[in-house]
Scaffold this active site. Structure first.
Site, PDB file in Angstrom:
ATOM      1  CD  GLU A  32     -33.387  58.555  26.275  1.00  0.00           C
ATOM      2  OE1 GLU A  32     -32.848  57.580  25.700  1.00  0.00           O
ATOM      3  OE2 GLU A  32     -33.021  58.981  27.379  1.00  0.00           O
ATOM      4  CB  ALA A  62     -31.746  64.162  29.965  1.00  0.00           C
ATOM      5  CD  GLU A  63     -31.565  58.036  30.333  1.00  0.00           C
ATOM      6  OE1 GLU A  63     -31.588  57.557  29.179  1.00  0.00           O
ATOM      7  OE2 GLU A  63     -30.632  58.770  30.746  1.00  0.00           O
ATOM      8  CD  GLN A  85     -33.244  54.502  23.460  1.00  0.00           C
ATOM      9  OE1 GLN A  85     -32.013  54.553  23.501  1.00  0.00           O
ATOM     10  NE2 GLN A  85     -33.967  55.316  22.708  1.00  0.00           N
ATOM     11  CG  PHE A  89     -29.835  53.593  29.015  1.00  0.00           C
ATOM     12  CD1 PHE A  89     -28.598  52.999  29.191  1.00  0.00           C
ATOM     13  CD2 PHE A  89     -30.312  53.762  27.727  1.00  0.00           C
ATOM     14  CE1 PHE A  89     -27.847  52.566  28.118  1.00  0.00           C
ATOM     15  CE2 PHE A  89     -29.563  53.345  26.633  1.00  0.00           C
ATOM     16  CZ  PHE A  89     -28.323  52.744  26.828  1.00  0.00           C
ATOM     17  CG  HIS A 132     -27.836  48.290  25.764  1.00  0.00           C
ATOM     18  ND1 HIS A 132     -26.671  48.922  26.106  1.00  0.00           N
ATOM     19  CD2 HIS A 132     -28.432  49.093  24.837  1.00  0.00           C
ATOM     20  CE1 HIS A 132     -26.552  50.054  25.409  1.00  0.00           C
ATOM     21  NE2 HIS A 132     -27.616  50.169  24.638  1.00  0.00           N
TER      22      HIS A 132
END
Length: 327
Positions: A32, A62-63, A85, A89, A132
């Site tokens: 991404e 879209a992982e 990212q 995620f 995160h």
């Protein structure tokens, strides 16, 4: 005289990716915002301009698609390097990683190789919101068929990303994002260690302190403080989380008789749990004290204003050292 340059970890990874792409046209980057933007941490900055959109491609958000596409590319003979990212995620791709990527080589009796590298910025310390700042490495270390590594310094970042790309097995490459801009020398003449070899980075006689990734800097800081108090701590940078170089750890424990293991992840069912168990099995009669583990608390990652209370620091490591020395 060695051929050395000074780089931060982020730029060392960038340089390692560039070198791998120059050597092998089958190395592709996928993720991404990694192309023109260079990723949210700018780790892939400049690579799209140099190698073009055929080799450095943005993906949809879209992982599972990122990893599924990487698996397909590997089947066609490419060596994809996928970026997730942020650490939190990665879970939409968990099924693809543990039931497909990790198993296809074994399922095909070696016919299908899976030379896929998944780059994951990991850990806390950047004041980010939920999902995160997590440390999910134990999930993947538990999965047979995956290799899991984490560099702690620019030289390792430069060489380990190249070694991971050269592997015919899938590699989870956890990057300590709090340390991305920590500078250090990079020896361009050659790697000093294999991908899965731990390294004693500070000699000591009283306690063995084992860490990896982000926590290595904290471990070295704790060892400096301990020296001022007359205690000698031997620090080991694991570098590889799966497989673990137990031989190096056990050799050190036989010398010091005491072991502290530190990481940001919760200590419950963790990498440190496995190290404590294995050392207890293989070096029991050399231990002068129980193995003590230092990690994040067994709670969801807290809001940014509380993360410095959550993350292990030198004081918490030194408290563990005090406890093992008390026996």
């Amino acid at each position: 005289m060695s051929n050395s340059v000074e780089l931060p970890i982020a730029k060392a990874i960038n340089a390692g990716l560039r070198e791998a792409m120059r050597k092998d046209p089958k190395v592709l980057l996928f993720g991404e915002d990694i192309a023109e933007l260079g990723g949210v941490f700018r780790v892939t900055e400049g690579l799209h301009a140099e190698f073009g959109s055929g080799r450095v491609q943005n993906s949809p958000i879209a992982e599972s698609g990122i990893i599924g596409t990487s698996i397909g590319l590997a089947m066609r003979g490419y060596r994809p390097v996928a970026e997730i990212q942020f650490d939190g995620f990665i879970f939409p791709a968990f099924n693809q990683i543990v039931t497909q990527l990790a198993k296809l080589q074994n399922r095909s009796e070696g016919y299908l190789q899976m030379p896929v590298v998944i780059r994951v910025p990991v850990g806390g310390g950047i004041g980010a919101v939920e999902h995160h700042s997590e440390s999910p490495e134990a999930y993947f270390a538990h999965t047979a068929g995956l290799r899991v590594v984490s560099p702690s310094n620019p030289n390792d970042a430069y060489w380990m990303i190249q070694q991971a790309i050269e592997s015919t097995d899938p590699v989870l490459f956890f990057e300590p994002k709090r340390r991305y801009w920590q500078k250090g020398p990079v020896n361009l003449d050659g790697a000093s260690s294999s991908l899965h070899q731990a390294r004693v980075i500070r000699q000591g006689t009283d306690v063995t302190l084992v860490a990896y990734g982000q926590m290595v800097t904290v471990a070295l800081q704790a060892a400096e403080f301990a020296q001022d108090e007359g205690r000698s701590i031997e620090v080991i940078d694991m570098r590889s989380i799966s497989p673990i170089d137990f031989a190096t750890i056990i050799e050190s424990v036989k010398k010091t008789g005491r072991l502290v293991v530190a990481h940001e992840d919760s200590t419950f069912v963790s990498v440190s749990s496995e190290i404590a168990a294995r050392v207890s099995e293989l070096a029991f009669y050399h231990l002068e004290a129980p193995v003590i583990r230092v990690g994040g608390f067994d709670v969801p990652y807290p809001p940014a204003k509380l993360e410095e209370l959550f993350l292990p620091d030198a004081d918490r490591i030194l408290d563990a050292v005090d406890r093992v020395m008390a026996f």
